[in-house]
Scaffold this motif. Sequence first.
Motif, PDB file in Angstrom:
ATOM      1  N   GLU A  71      10.166   0.757   0.117  1.00 12.28           N
ATOM      2  CA  GLU A  71       8.928   1.110  -0.602  1.00 12.28           C
ATOM      3  C   GLU A  71       9.254   1.611  -2.011  1.00 12.28           C
ATOM      4  N   LEU A  83       4.859  -4.462  -0.491  1.00 11.52           N
ATOM      5  CA  LEU A  83       3.691  -3.890   0.189  1.00 11.52           C
ATOM      6  C   LEU A  83       2.428  -4.520  -0.406  1.00 11.52           C
ATOM      7  N   ARG A  90      -2.192  -2.178   3.389  1.00 10.39           N
ATOM      8  CA  ARG A  90      -1.016  -1.278   3.288  1.00 10.39           C
ATOM      9  C   ARG A  90      -0.901  -0.426   4.552  1.00 10.39           C
ATOM     10  N   HIS A  94       2.193  -0.402   7.105  1.00  9.64           N
ATOM     11  CA  HIS A  94       2.885   0.825   7.514  1.00  9.64           C
ATOM     12  C   HIS A  94       2.866   0.980   9.037  1.00  9.64           C
TER      13      HIS A  94
END
Lengths: 225, 225
Positions: A71, A83, A90, A94
Amino acid sequence: MAQVKLLGFWYSPFTHRVEWALKMKGVEYEYIEEDRHNKSSLLLESNPIHKKTPVLIHNGKPICESMFIVEYIDETFKGPSILPKDPYDRALAHFWAKFLEDKSTVAIDILLHLGEEQEKAKEEVYEMLKVLDNELKDKNFFVAENFGFADIAANLMGFWLGIFLEVSGVTDLVTSEKIPNFCAWRDEYVNCSQVKDYLPPRKDELLVYFQLARARIEAAASAKK
Amino acid sequence: MAQVKLLGFWYSPFTHRVEWALKMKGVEYEYIEEDRHNKSSLLLESNPIHKKTPVLIHNGKPICESMFIVEYIDETFKGPSILPKDPYDRALAHFWAKFLEDKSTVAIDILLHLGEEQEKAKEEVYEMLKVLDNELKDKNFFVAENFGFADIAANLMGFWLGIFLEVSGVTDLVTSEKIPNFCAWRDEYVNCSQVKDYLPPRKDELLVYFQLARARIEAAASAKK
């Protein structure tokens, strides 16, 4: 001094994720191979809490944990986005990256253990694979139509798991009868250009490395009997 | 239909993190209390993988896992920033939030267990507290000078842990002789305006809730003897 240094293990899927992101972004970096049995003072100073690889050092500052490093690389360097930009996508990326991360150590237990303990690890991995099999119905990537963050986190399941199973002689866990969607996804995964171009070019070396590791584990168990 | 719904447990630090972020941003939301023993079909459909609270539903789309929800809220709604803008500080915030997240279940084990198992949980929590004690030397917040993401993740250690210890009668774990920096940080934490204004205004109700939970656990253990 190189601006970007990576401390890692060449055979590790976690280190590979970081190398993958750096290569995608075209970042030049110095790679430093660590010794598992004699970790460098640079590693111990850079990750004093966990003392684990990978660690990225950028302009002298250390960043730890593979997916946080990915990231950071995505936010710091130009190049293709890793991302998604949309906040909902997003959050999904995650979510899946964490799912893959939290369950990944169990896959390694198949390699590290024998007998009952290995059976237990196989059961846990199978529970995870069933979730992935359901999720990957008609999907090539975890989030929307694009390769990205969660797909990088999936390298252990998409590539390394196959090697662990092969060297451990486990042939009944990942079959297209039991988990057809996962198997179809995995075949697409290792062959699509976004993945293939960045996988370790040394499957033979990886196989040999993990075959030797497995042989040592089996020999140690035999010696105990 | 409300645009933003939150499914949670009123006594849960994980739910509280999401309410905290929503309130910081001034987002109006409908709160739906779940029943741990009879989860709603909305919860089961919204988080089919983990079947856990909290879940945020925004415009009909579910987002799961407390800190991913906090990040989603930060990116979606106007108001004070929760995650830092600088990529390095973001990586640090993610690192500490994950550390606090991964170790938090052990703190709950102090409440849930008795005897040897509780002692084991206490030892694990103490190991974590020593890391925090070292990190929080001369620091009020986890990252730089600003309250933010990791501080929200710290609510279990900064507030709930005290309640768990009180109802479990554990007085020898968190003392200013053993972990002075953690204790000083905790006192600042619960009293600073960024935290105090958002903590549950019902410490008495929380205490009673967890006292009853603990009494049930102790009664069940006595009945087994």
